[in-house]
Design a protein around this motif. Structure first.
Motif, PDB file in Angstrom:
ATOM      1  N   GLN A  60       0.812  -1.207   0.000  1.00 22.53           N
ATOM      2  CA  GLN A  60       0.000   0.000   0.000  1.00 22.53           C
ATOM      3  C   GLN A  60       0.850   1.263   0.000  1.00 22.53           C
ATOM      4  O   GLN A  60       0.344   2.344  -0.237  1.00 22.53           O
ATOM      5  N   GLY A  61       2.132   1.131   0.286  1.00 23.49           N
ATOM      6  CA  GLY A  61       3.024   2.285   0.286  1.00 23.49           C
ATOM      7  C   GLY A  61       2.835   3.204   1.473  1.00 23.49           C
ATOM      8  O   GLY A  61       3.157   4.387   1.396  1.00 23.49           O
ATOM      9  N   GLU A  62       2.335   2.695   2.573  1.00 23.03           N
ATOM     10  CA  GLU A  62       2.085   3.520   3.752  1.00 23.03           C
ATOM     11  C   GLU A  62       3.326   3.738   4.612  1.00 23.03           C
ATOM     12  O   GLU A  62       3.365   4.647   5.426  1.00 23.03           O
ATOM     13  N   GLU A  63       4.340   2.907   4.436  1.00 24.60           N
ATOM     14  CA  GLU A  63       5.526   2.999   5.279  1.00 24.60           C
ATOM     15  C   GLU A  63       6.436   4.122   4.784  1.00 24.60           C
ATOM     16  O   GLU A  63       6.674   4.273   3.587  1.00 24.60           O
ATOM     17  N   ASP A  64       6.938   4.900   5.719  1.00 32.34           N
ATOM     18  CA  ASP A  64       7.865   5.983   5.396  1.00 32.34           C
ATOM     19  C   ASP A  64       9.276   5.420   5.412  1.00 32.34           C
ATOM     20  O   ASP A  64       9.787   5.031   6.457  1.00 32.34           O
ATOM     21  N   HIS A  65       9.929   5.366   4.244  1.00 30.83           N
ATOM     22  CA  HIS A  65      11.242   4.764   4.128  1.00 30.83           C
ATOM     23  C   HIS A  65      12.379   5.794   4.173  1.00 30.83           C
ATOM     24  O   HIS A  65      13.522   5.446   3.912  1.00 30.83           O
ATOM     25  N   THR A  66      12.087   7.046   4.499  1.00 29.69           N
ATOM     26  CA  THR A  66      13.139   8.059   4.533  1.00 29.69           C
ATOM     27  C   THR A  66      14.060   7.823   5.738  1.00 29.69           C
ATOM     28  O   THR A  66      13.706   7.140   6.685  1.00 29.69           O
ATOM     29  N   VAL A  67      15.222   8.427   5.672  1.00 30.71           N
ATOM     30  CA  VAL A  67      16.211   8.250   6.726  1.00 30.71           C
ATOM     31  C   VAL A  67      15.719   8.855   8.032  1.00 30.71           C
ATOM     32  O   VAL A  67      16.000   8.337   9.120  1.00 30.71           O
TER      33      VAL A  67
END
Length: 73
Positions: A60-67
């Protein structure tokens, strides 16, 4: 205080862990470890469920993968 700790010992040894004496006397290893097998199966099912939930949220792309997504990074 000694009586307090002896009371705790009595509770666990003669009360809560008493059913495990039945398993200790068994001759078959598989049945003696049946409680361990039940916990292992429950853990495996929980692991599969958790991995499927991770896959759903990742799709779903809900996870924030930024540093800076998490404060401890």
């Amino acid at each position: 205080m000694k009586a307090f700790f002896e009371g705790i010992e009595n509770l666990f040894v003669n009360g809560l862990f008493a059913p495990f004496d039945f398993f200790r006397e068994m001759q078959n290893w598989w049945t003696a470890n049946s409680v361990n097998w039940i916990f292992a199966i429950i853990g495996f099912i929980a692991l599969i469920y958790w991995l499927r939930q991770i896959r759903i949220f990742d799709a779903q792309g809900e996870e924030d993968h930024t540093v800076t997504a998490h404060s401890y990074l």
